[in-house]
Write an enzyme that holds these catalytic residues in place. Structure first.
Site, PDB file in Angstrom:
ATOM      1  N   HIS A  98      41.422  33.898  37.453  1.00  0.00           N
ATOM      2  CA  HIS A  98      40.448  34.765  37.992  1.00  0.00           C
ATOM      3  C   HIS A  98      39.049  34.162  37.571  1.00  0.00           C
ATOM      4  O   HIS A  98      38.876  33.700  36.444  1.00  0.00           O
ATOM      5  CB  HIS A  98      40.237  36.258  37.556  1.00  0.00           C
ATOM      6  CG  HIS A  98      40.583  36.457  36.188  1.00  0.00           C
ATOM      7  ND1 HIS A  98      41.721  36.201  35.576  1.00  0.00           N
ATOM      8  CD2 HIS A  98      39.717  36.715  35.359  1.00  0.00           C
ATOM      9  CE1 HIS A  98      41.772  36.614  34.276  1.00  0.00           C
ATOM     10  NE2 HIS A  98      40.326  36.870  34.064  1.00  0.00           N
ATOM     11  N   HIS A 100      35.210  35.463  36.750  1.00  0.00           N
ATOM     12  CA  HIS A 100      34.236  36.340  36.236  1.00  0.00           C
ATOM     13  C   HIS A 100      32.759  35.994  36.754  1.00  0.00           C
ATOM     14  O   HIS A 100      32.132  35.173  36.502  1.00  0.00           O
ATOM     15  CB  HIS A 100      34.033  36.543  34.832  1.00  0.00           C
ATOM     16  CG  HIS A 100      35.287  37.048  34.007  1.00  0.00           C
ATOM     17  ND1 HIS A 100      35.501  38.515  33.599  1.00  0.00           N
ATOM     18  CD2 HIS A 100      36.186  36.300  33.556  1.00  0.00           C
ATOM     19  CE1 HIS A 100      36.736  38.418  32.883  1.00  0.00           C
ATOM     20  NE2 HIS A 100      37.184  37.193  33.071  1.00  0.00           N
TER      21      HIS A 100
HETATM   22  P1  5GP Z   1      40.315  37.849  31.191  1.00  0.00           P
HETATM   23  O1  5GP Z   1      39.966  38.469  29.533  1.00  0.00           O
HETATM   24  O2  5GP Z   1      41.582  37.675  31.253  1.00  0.00           O
HETATM   25  O3  5GP Z   1      39.349  36.856  31.542  1.00  0.00           O
HETATM   26  O4  5GP Z   1      39.499  39.055  31.851  1.00  0.00           O
HETATM   27  C1  5GP Z   1      40.431  39.975  32.533  1.00  0.00           C
HETATM   28  C2  5GP Z   1      39.595  40.921  32.978  1.00  0.00           C
HETATM   29  O5  5GP Z   1      40.286  41.885  33.920  1.00  0.00           O
HETATM   30  C3  5GP Z   1      38.973  41.952  32.069  1.00  0.00           C
HETATM   31  O6  5GP Z   1      37.474  41.792  32.150  1.00  0.00           O
HETATM   32  C4  5GP Z   1      39.180  43.199  32.307  1.00  0.00           C
HETATM   33  O7  5GP Z   1      38.253  44.381  32.099  1.00  0.00           O
HETATM   34  C5  5GP Z   1      39.585  43.471  33.729  1.00  0.00           C
HETATM   35  N1  5GP Z   1      40.799  44.234  34.081  1.00  0.00           N
HETATM   36  C6  5GP Z   1      42.057  44.260  33.445  1.00  0.00           C
HETATM   37  N2  5GP Z   1      42.825  45.318  34.114  1.00  0.00           N
HETATM   38  C7  5GP Z   1      42.104  45.788  35.220  1.00  0.00           C
HETATM   39  C8  5GP Z   1      42.445  46.497  36.237  1.00  0.00           C
HETATM   40  O8  5GP Z   1      43.305  47.096  36.144  1.00  0.00           O
HETATM   41  N3  5GP Z   1      41.520  46.652  37.060  1.00  0.00           N
HETATM   42  C9  5GP Z   1      40.324  45.902  37.285  1.00  0.00           C
HETATM   43  N4  5GP Z   1      39.630  46.317  37.958  1.00  0.00           N
HETATM   44  N5  5GP Z   1      40.005  45.207  36.286  1.00  0.00           N
HETATM   45  C10 5GP Z   1      40.739  44.961  35.152  1.00  0.00           C
END
Ligand code: 5GP
Ligand code: ZN
Length: 136
Positions: A98, A100
């Protein structure tokens, strides 16, 4: 697939979707760094950026660009960060690739550059060669 983002793609759990097409989905991050923080994902499950086929990344990059422009316009943010974490060491918590898209405001307290390191003498050139030779 028991993956939270795959469940969002299949609408098995709710999310705040801002854009969707055949291959991509963009929705609000549930714990935003700033309000309007949006995630852009490929609908197919790929764990990291390296797992996304080259022929799909161009289309995803187009969506990232367009969503970033929209987030900036809608939030009035003067700046936007686009970040993308790969692997636990890089703080990837959800193992579905993903991007951001984070709206940034002056004085918002987020400082991404405060832990910068220095190269020893000759180390920068060695590092350049290693990376250059590793590119397929
Ligand atoms: P990572 O740390 O893997 O780069 O980011 C994952 C992101 O996904 C985090 O910023 C977290 O807040 C978001 N996230 C995790 N679970 C969910 C969810 O169930 N719904 C949404 N909309 N965001 C999520
Ligand atoms: Zn997934």
């Amino acid at each position: 697939m028991d993956c939270i983002f795959c469940k969002i793609v299949r609408k098995e759990i709710p999310s705040s979707i801002v854009y969707e097409d055949r291959g991509s989905l963009a929705f609000l991050d549930i714990s935003p760094l700033n309000k309007g923080h949006t995630l852009v994902i490929p609908k197919n499950h790929y764990e990291t950026i390296a797992d996304i086929p080259e022929k799909e990344i161009g289309e995803l990059a187009r969506v990232v660009r367009n969503v970033a422009i929209a987030v900036k316009k809608a939030t009035g943010a003067p700046g936007i960060n686009i970040t993308q974490n790969n692997g636990r060491a890089a703080e990837q918590l959800v193992p579905h690739a993903h991007f951001h898209i984070i709206p940034r405001f002056g004085g918002d307290g987020i400082i991404l550059s405060h832990l910068k390191k220095k190269y020893e003498s000759g180390e920068m050139e060695k590092t350049r060669v290693k990376i250059s030779e590793a590119i397929d």
